[in-house]
Design a protein around this motif. Structure first.
Motif, PDB file in Angstrom:
ATOM      1  N   PRO A  10      12.230   0.739  -3.277  1.00  9.76           N
ATOM      2  CA  PRO A  10      11.140   1.284  -2.466  1.00  9.76           C
ATOM      3  C   PRO A  10      10.122   0.204  -2.108  1.00  9.76           C
ATOM      4  O   PRO A  10       9.968  -0.785  -2.832  1.00  9.76           O
ATOM      5  CB  PRO A  10      10.513   2.348  -3.370  1.00  9.76           C
ATOM      6  N   TYR A  11       9.450   0.384  -0.973  1.00 12.28           N
ATOM      7  CA  TYR A  11       8.345  -0.499  -0.618  1.00 12.28           C
ATOM      8  C   TYR A  11       7.177   0.323  -0.098  1.00 12.28           C
ATOM      9  O   TYR A  11       7.343   1.437   0.376  1.00 12.28           O
ATOM     10  CB  TYR A  11       8.748  -1.600   0.362  1.00 12.28           C
ATOM     11  N   ASP A  12       5.980  -0.240  -0.231  1.00 17.16           N
ATOM     12  CA  ASP A  12       4.744   0.415   0.172  1.00 17.16           C
ATOM     13  C   ASP A  12       3.725  -0.697   0.411  1.00 17.16           C
ATOM     14  O   ASP A  12       3.317  -1.368  -0.526  1.00 17.16           O
ATOM     15  CB  ASP A  12       4.279   1.351  -0.936  1.00 17.16           C
ATOM     16  N   PHE A  13       3.363  -0.918   1.685  1.00 18.86           N
ATOM     17  CA  PHE A  13       2.423  -1.989   1.999  1.00 18.86           C
ATOM     18  C   PHE A  13       1.589  -1.613   3.219  1.00 18.86           C
ATOM     19  O   PHE A  13       1.908  -0.678   3.934  1.00 18.86           O
ATOM     20  CB  PHE A  13       3.162  -3.310   2.243  1.00 18.86           C
ATOM     21  N   LYS A  14       0.545  -2.365   3.432  1.00 21.56           N
ATOM     22  CA  LYS A  14      -0.334  -2.143   4.580  1.00 21.56           C
ATOM     23  C   LYS A  14       0.008  -3.179   5.649  1.00 21.56           C
ATOM     24  O   LYS A  14       0.034  -4.378   5.373  1.00 21.56           O
ATOM     25  CB  LYS A  14      -1.795  -2.280   4.174  1.00 21.56           C
ATOM     26  N   ASP A  15       0.288  -2.718   6.876  1.00 22.76           N
ATOM     27  CA  ASP A  15       0.588  -3.608   7.993  1.00 22.76           C
ATOM     28  C   ASP A  15      -0.645  -4.454   8.286  1.00 22.76           C
ATOM     29  O   ASP A  15      -1.734  -3.930   8.509  1.00 22.76           O
ATOM     30  CB  ASP A  15       0.973  -2.782   9.220  1.00 22.76           C
ATOM     31  N   SER A  16      -0.490  -5.776   8.287  1.00 23.20           N
ATOM     32  CA  SER A  16      -1.627  -6.678   8.462  1.00 23.20           C
ATOM     33  C   SER A  16      -2.218  -6.625   9.872  1.00 23.20           C
ATOM     34  O   SER A  16      -3.379  -6.943  10.062  1.00 23.20           O
ATOM     35  CB  SER A  16      -1.222  -8.114   8.125  1.00 23.20           C
ATOM     36  N   LYS A  17      -1.433  -6.207  10.857  1.00 24.69           N
ATOM     37  CA  LYS A  17      -1.929  -6.142  12.239  1.00 24.69           C
ATOM     38  C   LYS A  17      -2.641  -4.823  12.532  1.00 24.69           C
ATOM     39  O   LYS A  17      -3.679  -4.802  13.171  1.00 24.69           O
ATOM     40  CB  LYS A  17      -0.785  -6.339  13.226  1.00 24.69           C
ATOM     41  N   THR A  18      -2.043  -3.703  12.075  1.00 21.14           N
ATOM     42  CA  THR A  18      -2.584  -2.387  12.430  1.00 21.14           C
ATOM     43  C   THR A  18      -3.359  -1.723  11.301  1.00 21.14           C
ATOM     44  O   THR A  18      -4.100  -0.779  11.540  1.00 21.14           O
ATOM     45  CB  THR A  18      -1.448  -1.435  12.847  1.00 21.14           C
TER      46      THR A  18
END
Length: 78
Positions: A10-18
């Motif tokens: 699994p992955y969970d991250f915040k998009d650096s652009k949006t």
């Protein structure tokens, strides 16, 4: 052609652009194909949005659809 899920991360991250929170899985698949000694395998990345409510599990047989850029468009149970 159906493929078997043999691994998931699994992955969970915040998009650096949006700034959008992105959740999903790296899914590892294998299948048997004519003319290949052994098994074929691949790793694909799919977001929860593209899973559309499907909850993948180890051992599931799935069908994978790709968009014109070769990225996963959907994964559904076979």
């Amino acid at each position: 052609m159906s493929k078997e899920i043999v691994g998931m991360r699994p992955y969970d991250f915040k998009d650096s652009k949006t700034g959008e929170q992105i959740q999903g899985y790296n899914i590892y698949l294998q299948w048997v194909e004519d003319g290949v000694a052994g098994v074929c395998c691949e790793a694909v990345s799919v977001t929860m949005k593209k899973l559309d409510g499907y909850d993948p599990a180890l051992g599931d047989e799935v069908r994978v659809g790709y968009n014109r850029y070769g990225k996963v468009d959907f994964i559904i149970p076979a």
